[in-house]
Design an enzyme around this catalytic site. Structure first.
Site, mmCIF file in Angstrom:
data_model
loop_
_atom_site.group_PDB
_atom_site.id
_atom_site.type_symbol
_atom_site.label_atom_id
_atom_site.label_comp_id
_atom_site.label_asym_id
_atom_site.label_seq_id
_atom_site.Cartn_x
_atom_site.Cartn_y
_atom_site.Cartn_z
ATOM 1 N N HIS A 123 -5.644 -0.751 4.953
ATOM 2 C CA HIS A 123 -5.187 0.647 4.914
ATOM 3 C C HIS A 123 -6.389 1.483 5.314
ATOM 4 C CE1 HIS A 123 -3.192 4.048 2.319
ATOM 5 N NE2 HIS A 123 -3.956 4.569 3.261
ATOM 6 N N CYS B 223 -2.992 7.863 7.829
ATOM 7 C CA CYS B 223 -3.605 6.531 7.750
ATOM 8 C C CYS B 223 -2.685 5.486 8.377
ATOM 9 C CB CYS B 223 -3.850 6.137 6.294
ATOM 10 S SG CYS B 223 -4.985 7.201 5.403
ATOM 11 N N THR C 229 0.857 -1.193 0.000
ATOM 12 C CA THR C 229 0.000 0.000 0.000
ATOM 13 C C THR C 229 0.884 1.231 0.000
ATOM 14 O OG1 THR C 229 -2.004 1.013 0.907
ATOM 15 C CG2 THR C 229 -0.368 0.283 2.502
#
Length: 162
Positions: free
Chosen positions: A46, A29, A23
């Site tokens: 994620h 995040c 990711t």
């Protein structure tokens, strides 16, 4: 030969060795991985925010820690991982902007995202074995399911493996 399995923002995915989960764009995040070292099965979520209760009629469970992590657990055990062997690693949770007054009042979203991960892992009795969180830079992460190594890449920084 391994395949690259992409996990987008507010997304999750699972795979088996020798595939690699990746990711990009982790700022505030969190990229959270679950890994079964015996079966060599991994999963990654994620997520963007700690708590789904702030949104009515949420349709994207991967967007929030409190809904994305349980869904990741469900999907990884569905493909053969044993919950009792799972270990977790997290990265991200940066403070990307300098809103000092807001962060003093409510804590940065990155910090709250990292705390939410730890709370959910405790709830499911899954060990957090490594983390690379906080600070003020973005990250790209990869989980290599053949080894369980979690690669963390950031601009102008050496690659870190946890």
């Amino acid at each position: 030969m391994s395949n690259i399995v992409r996990v987008g923002m507010a997304d999750l995915n699972v795979c088996k060795a020798p595939d690699i989960l990746i990711t990009v764009g982790l700022g505030s995040c969190i990229g959270l991985t679950l890994y079964d070292p015996i079966m060599k099965i991994g999963g990654m979520v994620h997520y963007m925010l700690p708590d789904s209760r702030i949104v009515a009629n949420n349709t994207n469970i991967a967007k929030f820690a409190d809904t994305g992590i349980p869904e990741l657990l469900k999907q990884i055990t569905r493909i053969g991982a044993n919950k009792n062997r799972l270990v977790a690693k997290i990265a991200g949770g940066a403070q990307m902007f300098g809103f000092t007054q807001m962060t003093n009042d409510i804590g940065s979203i990155g910090d709250r995202n990292a705390l939410a991960a730890k709370e959910m892992l405790r709830r499911f009795n899954i060990r957090l074995v490594a983390e690379d969180t906080g600070l003020n830079f973005g990250r790209t992460v990869e989980l290599h399911t053949d080894t369980g190594d979690f690669y963390i890449k950031a601009v102008k920084k050496p690659v870190k493996i946890i």
